[in-house]
Design a protein around this motif. Structure first.
Motif, PDB file in Angstrom:
ATOM      1  N   ALA A  16       1.016  -1.070   0.155  1.00  0.00           N
ATOM      2  CA  ALA A  16      -0.020  -0.095   0.082  1.00  0.00           C
ATOM      3  C   ALA A  16       0.835   1.100   0.093  1.00  0.00           C
ATOM      4  N   ASP A  17       1.843   1.340   0.752  1.00  0.00           N
ATOM      5  CA  ASP A  17       2.979   2.455   0.797  1.00  0.00           C
ATOM      6  C   ASP A  17       3.477   2.589  -0.491  1.00  0.00           C
ATOM      7  N   ARG A  18       3.868   1.389  -1.051  1.00  0.00           N
ATOM      8  CA  ARG A  18       4.407   2.007  -2.586  1.00  0.00           C
ATOM      9  C   ARG A  18       3.510   2.137  -3.675  1.00  0.00           C
ATOM     10  N   GLU A  19       2.274   1.590  -3.460  1.00  0.00           N
ATOM     11  CA  GLU A  19       1.232   1.873  -4.617  1.00  0.00           C
ATOM     12  C   GLU A  19       0.143   2.849  -4.591  1.00  0.00           C
ATOM     13  N   ARG A  20       0.301   3.851  -3.678  1.00  0.00           N
ATOM     14  CA  ARG A  20      -0.699   4.835  -3.260  1.00  0.00           C
ATOM     15  C   ARG A  20      -1.016   5.519  -4.423  1.00  0.00           C
ATOM     16  N   GLU A  21      -0.351   5.898  -5.553  1.00  0.00           N
ATOM     17  CA  GLU A  21      -0.747   6.504  -6.945  1.00  0.00           C
ATOM     18  C   GLU A  21      -1.710   5.704  -7.637  1.00  0.00           C
ATOM     19  N   HIS A  22      -1.299   4.483  -7.730  1.00  0.00           N
ATOM     20  CA  HIS A  22      -2.115   3.321  -8.498  1.00  0.00           C
ATOM     21  C   HIS A  22      -3.618   3.278  -7.622  1.00  0.00           C
ATOM     22  N   ILE A  23      -3.278   3.329  -6.533  1.00  0.00           N
ATOM     23  CA  ILE A  23      -4.716   2.850  -5.702  1.00  0.00           C
ATOM     24  C   ILE A  23      -5.576   4.188  -5.818  1.00  0.00           C
ATOM     25  N   ALA A  24      -5.157   5.351  -5.606  1.00  0.00           N
ATOM     26  CA  ALA A  24      -5.900   6.587  -5.656  1.00  0.00           C
ATOM     27  C   ALA A  24      -6.543   6.616  -7.377  1.00  0.00           C
ATOM     28  N   ALA A  25      -5.907   6.323  -8.103  1.00  0.00           N
ATOM     29  CA  ALA A  25      -6.543   6.426  -9.393  1.00  0.00           C
ATOM     30  C   ALA A  25      -7.632   5.903  -9.711  1.00  0.00           C
ATOM     31  N   ILE A  26      -7.788   4.475  -8.907  1.00  0.00           N
ATOM     32  CA  ILE A  26      -8.913   3.415  -9.030  1.00  0.00           C
ATOM     33  C   ILE A  26     -10.028   3.705  -7.821  1.00  0.00           C
ATOM     34  N   SER A  27      -9.703   4.394  -6.828  1.00  0.00           N
ATOM     35  CA  SER A  27     -10.514   4.514  -5.669  1.00  0.00           C
ATOM     36  C   SER A  27     -11.798   5.719  -5.597  1.00  0.00           C
ATOM     37  N   PRO A  28     -12.712   5.168  -5.471  1.00  0.00           N
ATOM     38  CA  PRO A  28     -14.028   6.161  -5.417  1.00  0.00           C
ATOM     39  C   PRO A  28     -13.827   7.378  -4.569  1.00  0.00           C
ATOM     40  N   GLU A  29     -13.047   7.147  -3.624  1.00  0.00           N
ATOM     41  CA  GLU A  29     -12.962   8.492  -2.787  1.00  0.00           C
ATOM     42  C   GLU A  29     -12.150   9.792  -3.711  1.00  0.00           C
ATOM     43  N   ALA A  30     -11.722   9.513  -4.820  1.00  0.00           N
ATOM     44  CA  ALA A  30     -10.839  10.446  -5.474  1.00  0.00           C
ATOM     45  C   ALA A  30     -11.901  11.292  -6.153  1.00  0.00           C
ATOM     46  N   SER A  31     -13.055  10.807  -6.536  1.00  0.00           N
ATOM     47  CA  SER A  31     -14.137  11.436  -6.953  1.00  0.00           C
ATOM     48  C   SER A  31     -14.805  12.722  -6.351  1.00  0.00           C
ATOM     49  N   TRP A  32     -14.232  12.957  -5.150  1.00  0.00           N
ATOM     50  CA  TRP A  32     -14.738  13.913  -4.121  1.00  0.00           C
ATOM     51  C   TRP A  32     -13.560  14.520  -3.396  1.00  0.00           C
ATOM     52  N   GLY A  48     -10.413  14.351  -5.007  1.00  0.00           N
ATOM     53  CA  GLY A  48      -9.261  14.464  -5.739  1.00  0.00           C
ATOM     54  C   GLY A  48      -8.163  13.488  -5.645  1.00  0.00           C
ATOM     55  N   ARG A  49      -7.371  13.186  -6.785  1.00  0.00           N
ATOM     56  CA  ARG A  49      -6.399  12.191  -6.841  1.00  0.00           C
ATOM     57  C   ARG A  49      -5.327  12.616  -5.944  1.00  0.00           C
ATOM     58  N   GLU A  50      -5.162  13.749  -5.978  1.00  0.00           N
ATOM     59  CA  GLU A  50      -3.707  14.353  -5.458  1.00  0.00           C
ATOM     60  C   GLU A  50      -4.063  14.614  -4.002  1.00  0.00           C
ATOM     61  N   GLY A  51      -5.334  14.694  -3.723  1.00  0.00           N
ATOM     62  CA  GLY A  51      -5.728  15.089  -2.372  1.00  0.00           C
ATOM     63  C   GLY A  51      -5.853  13.680  -1.606  1.00  0.00           C
ATOM     64  N   LEU A  52      -6.179  12.690  -2.057  1.00  0.00           N
ATOM     65  CA  LEU A  52      -6.274  11.594  -1.680  1.00  0.00           C
ATOM     66  C   LEU A  52      -4.906  10.935  -1.470  1.00  0.00           C
ATOM     67  N   ILE A  53      -4.032  10.840  -2.141  1.00  0.00           N
ATOM     68  CA  ILE A  53      -2.441  10.466  -2.015  1.00  0.00           C
ATOM     69  C   ILE A  53      -2.011  11.468  -0.865  1.00  0.00           C
ATOM     70  N   ALA A  54      -2.378  12.625  -0.836  1.00  0.00           N
ATOM     71  CA  ALA A  54      -1.492  13.414   0.316  1.00  0.00           C
ATOM     72  C   ALA A  54      -2.213  13.004   1.732  1.00  0.00           C
ATOM     73  N   TYR A  55      -3.426  12.527   1.555  1.00  0.00           N
ATOM     74  CA  TYR A  55      -4.094  12.086   3.014  1.00  0.00           C
ATOM     75  C   TYR A  55      -3.350  10.967   3.340  1.00  0.00           C
ATOM     76  N   TRP A  56      -3.294   9.921   2.422  1.00  0.00           N
ATOM     77  CA  TRP A  56      -2.646   8.733   2.944  1.00  0.00           C
ATOM     78  C   TRP A  56      -1.098   8.754   3.267  1.00  0.00           C
ATOM     79  N   ARG A  57      -0.362   9.438   2.549  1.00  0.00           N
ATOM     80  CA  ARG A  57       0.959   9.710   2.635  1.00  0.00           C
ATOM     81  C   ARG A  57       1.201  10.663   3.839  1.00  0.00           C
ATOM     82  N   GLU A  58       0.495  11.802   4.313  1.00  0.00           N
ATOM     83  CA  GLU A  58       0.821  12.774   5.341  1.00  0.00           C
ATOM     84  C   GLU A  58       0.090  12.525   6.568  1.00  0.00           C
TER      85      GLU A  58
END
Length: 273
Positions: free
Chosen positions: A208-224, A226-236
């Motif tokens: 999960a740590d290595r694949e954040r960008e891939h997971i974000a691209a296909i996650s329904p949460e990105a629809s509200w 945003g992909r970058e916002g979701l990645i930042a949430y998981w990372r930070e």
């Protein structure tokens, strides 16, 4: 078949995605829900393993064993456990604070922060009302999970306090919102299955740590979010670690909760081996 509870929040999406992407899961039955509901299912032994509220372990520690090297925690802002207030937090003495019906650990964290850090005595009421409606009468409201994330993205004009930040600034320690634990009956009767799942989850954490960008691209949460916002949430904001610092923070949480009478006693941490 091992029954696994799954919290229906964005904070665990990467871990469950990695588990199901990289390991055979046909021997698992997944049950979704919010923390309060999953706590009840675990207590009734209707599920075997779950990332469940850390306060649930404190209340019934004799029933559970903690899976090692796993948590849902933060060392600083968690972004998804937020107090929305019409007034500064220093002015909430004696005021009514509404609590999310979905929460267990965060409710008790708020009581500790208000009582011990700020010296406030507040009135607490569980409510399922929308934020805007709730704050027409109450001074503040605690939201968790995706509801907190969504509300923080909207322009409300309210003061927003991150409970992860308030705890970390005060104690210097991470806060553990949820633990992965299993029932002791499952640990005994299905020891091999639980051990295999525990090993897979630790490996899934690394995936999960290595694949954040891939997971974000296909996650329904990105629809509200945003992909970058979701990645930042998981990372930070979100951590799945359970090292010495997390354990120290958890023990301090339990000690404060016991001092305020929120739990009978501060339990020892017993890990699945």
């Amino acid at each position: 078949m091992l029954s696994i509870g799954r919290i229906d929040y964005a904070n665990v999406t990467p871990l469950f995605h990695a588990l199901q992407e990289h390991f055979p899961c046909d021997g698992y039955r997944f049950t979704g829900g919010v923390p309060a509901n999953l706590n009840a299912l675990l207590a009734a032994e209707k599920i075997d393993v779950c990332p469940s509220s850390s306060i649930e372990y404190a209340i019934h520690s004799e029933r559970y064993l903690i899976l090692p090297d796993l948590s849902i925690s933060s060392a600083g802002p968690v972004a998804s456990v937020l107090l929305f207030s019409r007034v500064p937090i220093e002015e909430l003495e004696g005021q009514e604070i509404l609590l999310s019906a979905e929460s267990a650990t965060s409710v008790n964290l708020l009581r500790i922060l208000m009582g011990k850090r700020f010296g406030h005595t507040c009135r607490y009421t569980v409510s399922s009302m929308p934020l805007a409606e709730a704050l027409r009468t109450a001074s503040a409201m605690l939201l968790i999970g995706d509801a907190a994330l969504r509300s923080s993205l909207a322009e409300t004009g309210l003061r927003i306090y991150d409970l992860g930040s308030l705890w970390y600034e005060w104690t210097g320690l991470p806060f553990v919102f949820a633990l992965w634990f299993c029932t002791r009956s499952a640990a005994q009767s299905r020891h091999g299955e639980v051990r295999l799942l525990a090993d897979r989850l630790v490996q899934a954490k690394a995936y999960a740590d290595r694949e954040r960008e891939h997971i974000a691209a296909i996650s329904p949460e990105a629809s509200w979010m945003g992909r970058e916002g979701l990645i930042a949430y998981w990372r930070e904001n979100i951590s799945y670690e359970m090292g010495e610092a997390q354990q120290e923070g958890l023990r301090l949480f339990y000690r404060y909760a016991a001092e305020l009478g929120l739990i009978p006693v501060a339990p020892e941490l017993h890990f699945f081996e």
